[in-house]
Motif scaffolding. Structure first.
Motif: not given
Length: 346
Positions: A101-104, A251-256, A261-266, A287-290
């Motif tokens: 998740g951290l890498r993604t 933008a960096t903080i928001a991306s982390l 989005q990944p939950l609802l797109l699954s 989609d599996y983000l941190y």
């Protein structure tokens, strides 16, 4: 002011103008401070108290409560929990889903942040022109960023769904089979596209910065023979660098912190599969983000202590990245006012 004054015995006597001016100045010095003394220094704290109380109740106290929880095995339901020390942090070190998740998330940030900055700046340059109906185009570009993220994500899911999506329906008219846009390897690409859908928010901030650039500088550069790219690189970008810096940090903080989005797109949201749609076996690897892993620990596995530890690890990561960006700003962010004893550059 009259040149006459009343003496002690009630008679009028002439007073020189200089004496009258001195009396007026003395009266001003005596009266001035008294007018401000009625405002107590504590009035400042009274005005900031709503924000201060909100910060303490909604941010500071929950943060330290989560910090204490990260050293326990609290499950969020029962009162049977005990102190486990750094066991949750050690568990994260050996958790493969934590690292994946951290890498993604890192790849997601590296891809979306530069694209969002470049796209927002490009749109701002495009609409920063004296064109007919330019306000209409500004509104059209900005509207997607106003739509709530849940509505936007569900709209993308309706568009890219494998079975009922509009895109696959159109492709079927041309004899193209159904494509699993929300499954690997397309899942990550669709999530990046969703992140770029709201470029209008950054466009507005960049547009405000562009309109603050003195036109005389650009005109002088044009007279000296500078082309459009040279004017943009030598004048626009340096003056706009504080705005780029601001956008870069947020933008960096928001991306982390991306999670909705990944939950609802699954695709597993509507699959009815057991274990919840945040189960690592049901969410696509792309989609599996941190933050999806953090969400799963809290709401699927009831491991509140471990989830709190993951949140504090993310807090430290954000803190380190933000500090590195702030440190690097001295090499590429330029200011028009003097900063730290160096004019024009921080």
């Amino acid at each position: 002011m009259s040149d006459d004054a009343v003496s002690d015995n009630g008679a009028l006597e002439a007073v020189p103008p200089r004496a009258l001016a001195a009396r007026g100045a003395a009266w001003t010095l005596q009266r001035g401070p008294r007018r401000w003394r009625r405002y107590s220094p504590w009035m400042f704290y009274a005005f900031v108290s709503p924000w201060l109380l909100g910060f303490l109740a909604l941010t500071a106290i929950p943060m330290f409560y989560a910090l204490g929880m990260s050293f326990t095995n609290f499950d969020g339901l029962s009162g049977h929990w005990h102190w486990v020390g750094f066991a949750n942090y050690n568990k994260a070190w050996h958790d493969q889903h934590f690292w994946s998740g951290l890498r993604t998330t890192a790849v997601y940030g590296v891809v979306t942040v530069p694209l969002s900055l470049a796209g927002g700046l490009g749109l701002a340059v495009l609409v920063n022109r004296r064109l007919r109906a330019v306000g209409v185009f500004r509104t059209i570009f900005y509207l997607p960023s106003v739509i709530p993220v849940v509505a936007t994500t569900l709209m993308f899911k309706l568009l890219f769904d494998r079975n009922t999506g509009l895109l696959n329906t159109v492709l079927s008219w041309f004899g193209v089979g159904a494509v699993g846009w929300l499954s690997d390897p397309w899942a990550f690409k669709i999530m990046v596209l969703l992140a770029l859908w709201g470029l209008g928010g950054g466009m507005v901030i960049f547009l405000a910065g562009l309109q603050g650039i003195p036109a005389e500088l650009l005109e002088a550069a044009t007279v000296d023979g500078a082309g459009a790219w040279q004017r943009f690189r030598r004048i626009t970008l340096p003056i706009l660098s504080p705005v780029v810096f601001f956008q870069f940090v947020f933008a960096t903080i928001a991306s982390l912190q991306t999670v909705v989005q990944p939950l609802l797109l699954s695709p597993a949201v509507n699959s009815g599969a057991g274990g919840g749609f945040t189960d690592p076996t049901h969410v696509q690897a792309g989609d599996y983000l941190y933050m999806v892993h953090v969400y799963a620990q809290f709401f699927d596995y009831q491991q509140y202590g471990y989830g709190a530890a993951l949140l504090w690890i993310l807090f430290v990561v954000i803190l380190v990245i933000t500090a590195a960006i702030l440190r690097s700003s001295s090499f590429w962010v330029y200011y028009e006012v003097e900063q730290d004893g160096k004019a024009g550059r921080r």
